[in-house]
Design an enzyme around this catalytic site. Sequence first.
Site, PDB file in Angstrom:
ATOM      1  N   GLY A  48       0.837  -1.204   0.000  1.00 20.54           N
ATOM      2  CA  GLY A  48       0.000   0.000   0.000  1.00 20.54           C
ATOM      3  C   GLY A  48       0.868   1.248   0.000  1.00 20.54           C
ATOM      4  N   ARG A  64       0.471  -4.875  -4.860  1.00 15.81           N
ATOM      5  CA  ARG A  64       0.498  -6.015  -3.935  1.00 15.81           C
ATOM      6  C   ARG A  64       0.799  -7.232  -4.814  1.00 15.81           C
ATOM      7  NH1 ARG A  64      -0.661  -3.945   0.814  1.00 15.81           N
ATOM      8  NH2 ARG A  64      -2.344  -2.438   1.034  1.00 15.81           N
ATOM      9  N   TYR A  65       1.740  -8.058  -4.386  1.00 21.15           N
ATOM     10  CA  TYR A  65       2.175  -9.157  -5.232  1.00 21.15           C
ATOM     11  C   TYR A  65       2.440 -10.398  -4.368  1.00 21.15           C
ATOM     12  CZ  TYR A  65       4.706 -11.392  -9.097  1.00 21.15           C
ATOM     13  OH  TYR A  65       5.105 -12.244 -10.094  1.00 21.15           O
ATOM     14  N   GLY A 107       5.633  -1.860   3.627  1.00 26.61           N
ATOM     15  CA  GLY A 107       5.138  -2.337   4.921  1.00 26.61           C
ATOM     16  C   GLY A 107       5.438  -3.809   5.130  1.00 26.61           C
ATOM     17  N   ASP A 108       4.581  -4.429   5.875  1.00 23.24           N
ATOM     18  CA  ASP A 108       4.778  -5.811   6.312  1.00 23.24           C
ATOM     19  C   ASP A 108       5.081  -6.799   5.164  1.00 23.24           C
ATOM     20  OD1 ASP A 108       4.436  -7.646   8.645  1.00 23.24           O
ATOM     21  OD2 ASP A 108       2.925  -8.494   7.301  1.00 23.24           O
ATOM     22  N   THR A 132       4.551   2.783   5.462  1.00 25.57           N
ATOM     23  CA  THR A 132       3.148   2.355   5.558  1.00 25.57           C
ATOM     24  C   THR A 132       2.420   3.304   6.507  1.00 25.57           C
ATOM     25  OG1 THR A 132       1.644   0.689   6.494  1.00 25.57           O
ATOM     26  CG2 THR A 132       3.883   0.610   7.298  1.00 25.57           C
ATOM     27  N   ASP A 179       0.175   2.373   8.429  1.00 27.58           N
ATOM     28  CA  ASP A 179      -0.320   1.587   9.565  1.00 27.58           C
ATOM     29  C   ASP A 179       0.550   1.676  10.819  1.00 27.58           C
ATOM     30  OD1 ASP A 179      -2.284   0.763   7.805  1.00 27.58           O
ATOM     31  OD2 ASP A 179      -1.311  -1.145   7.339  1.00 27.58           O
ATOM     32  N   ASP A 196       2.791  -0.357  11.706  1.00 28.71           N
ATOM     33  CA  ASP A 196       2.769  -1.684  12.337  1.00 28.71           C
ATOM     34  C   ASP A 196       4.049  -2.492  12.122  1.00 28.71           C
ATOM     35  OD1 ASP A 196       2.438  -2.034   9.627  1.00 28.71           O
ATOM     36  OD2 ASP A 196       0.803  -3.475   9.782  1.00 28.71           O
ATOM     37  N   ARG A 219     -17.199  16.250  13.833  1.00 22.00           N
ATOM     38  CA  ARG A 219     -17.643  16.815  15.120  1.00 22.00           C
ATOM     39  C   ARG A 219     -18.659  17.946  14.900  1.00 22.00           C
ATOM     40  NH1 ARG A 219     -15.443  16.615  19.886  1.00 22.00           N
ATOM     41  NH2 ARG A 219     -13.483  15.798  19.123  1.00 22.00           N
ATOM     42  N   ARG A 226     -25.632  13.762  17.531  1.00 23.71           N
ATOM     43  CA  ARG A 226     -25.550  12.364  17.101  1.00 23.71           C
ATOM     44  C   ARG A 226     -24.305  11.671  17.644  1.00 23.71           C
ATOM     45  NH1 ARG A 226     -27.371  13.413  10.852  1.00 23.71           N
ATOM     46  NH2 ARG A 226     -29.544  12.826  11.151  1.00 23.71           N
ATOM     47  N   ARG A 278      -5.039  -1.802   9.324  1.00 18.87           N
ATOM     48  CA  ARG A 278      -5.026  -3.273   9.211  1.00 18.87           C
ATOM     49  C   ARG A 278      -5.232  -3.876  10.604  1.00 18.87           C
ATOM     50  NH1 ARG A 278      -3.395  -6.078   4.630  1.00 18.87           N
ATOM     51  NH2 ARG A 278      -2.337  -4.295   3.762  1.00 18.87           N
ATOM     52  N   HIS A 309     -23.369  14.845  21.872  1.00 18.82           N
ATOM     53  CA  HIS A 309     -22.794  14.158  20.705  1.00 18.82           C
ATOM     54  C   HIS A 309     -21.579  13.345  21.137  1.00 18.82           C
ATOM     55  CE1 HIS A 309     -20.380  17.820  20.931  1.00 18.82           C
ATOM     56  NE2 HIS A 309     -19.426  17.132  20.315  1.00 18.82           N
ATOM     57  N   ARG A 324     -24.494   7.379  13.385  1.00 15.99           N
ATOM     58  CA  ARG A 324     -24.076   7.303  11.983  1.00 15.99           C
ATOM     59  C   ARG A 324     -22.665   6.717  11.940  1.00 15.99           C
ATOM     60  NH1 ARG A 324     -28.593   8.585  11.704  1.00 15.99           N
ATOM     61  NH2 ARG A 324     -29.630  10.138  10.392  1.00 15.99           N
ATOM     62  N   GLN A 369      -7.130   8.275   3.559  1.00 16.53           N
ATOM     63  CA  GLN A 369      -6.039   8.271   4.553  1.00 16.53           C
ATOM     64  C   GLN A 369      -4.678   7.968   3.935  1.00 16.53           C
ATOM     65  OE1 GLN A 369      -7.696   6.070   8.355  1.00 16.53           O
ATOM     66  NE2 GLN A 369      -8.895   5.486   6.581  1.00 16.53           N
TER      67      GLN A 369
END
Length: 319
Positions: free
Chosen positions: A11, A72-73, A102-103, A125, A127, A129, A154, A162, A171, A215, A243, A251
């Site tokens: 990613g 991605r492979y 990443g990973d 990445t 993430d 991670d 907000r 709400r 992930r 809220h 919601r 992101q």
Amino acid sequence: MKRIGVMTSGGDAPGMNAAVRAVARRAMSQGLEVYGIDYGYAGLVAGDIFKMERSDVGDIINRGGTMLYSARYPEFAQVEGQLKGIEQLKKFDIDALVVIGGDGSYHGALRLTEHGYNTIGLPGTIDNDIPYTDFTIGFDTAVNTVVESIDKIRDTAASHERTFVVEVMGRGAGDIALWAGVAGGADEIIVPEKEFDIAKIAENIQALRARGKKHTIIVLAEGVMHADEFMTQLKAYGDFDARSTVLGHVQRGGSPSARDRVLASKMGAYAVDLLLQGKGGIAIGTENNQLTYHPVTELFDQKHQPDLSLYEINKSLAK
Ligand code: F6P
């Protein structure tokens, strides 16, 4: 060492371009030739390789995505693909490879290292991670993107009194949720690393309402469950006007933050310096604000842990 290759894989993450630029420019300034590999491991196997010039990496430090494209492979898990990749690198006389990803990308780097091919991994990445690094390239930008969105949510949450469940990426890791949750003033942060009880969360929301806060913002890491599912479960405990918002791939985009650009520049330059010192088969990190490296073979013995102190802090701040 005369030639190095550089590629991005998995990613994409904001700051990957800054890392490619740093690897290329540092290497060229040390008299090395640099080869770019398009589309990550898929491009490596296909021989999608080209010689880079200084100008190729001009005007990219500010750009999101990756100029080298990414893919991605999963096929690279097969030995056949790995050997084909090494054959391509040898065909272009490339002595060492820098992989930014990443990973999954690190698993590929590990395989190349096991075959005796010199590879260095840079953590790229959103993430966050990856073990042995406090921060990955792209994480800071992603967190800022999420915070901007929470601020907007907000406004409407307050106007309509709400409850919002905001699902963020990561992930299996809760880092984005934790950082963006604290920075965005979330009432609840739900991450895979901490158990939670929906009945208790529903109770907390009711208590907040009783005290006048009508809220609620719940930041939910995607590794826990989908926002819609969470909302359905929550509604079973009360009549919430709720919601859900899934922030999704927004992101991953956008101009990298200054922090990500600096991290990428430092790590990219460091990777080249280490290669010139004869080091390889390693993954670069930043620990306690110092650049570090560890053998890529050790990386998967260690499990990434997010900063769970943020979870505890938020519990007291949200009350
Ligand atoms: O690893 C980065 C990431 O954005 C994760 O947060 C997310 O789960 C995944 O990639 C999405 O992958 P894809 O873009 O392949 O759908």
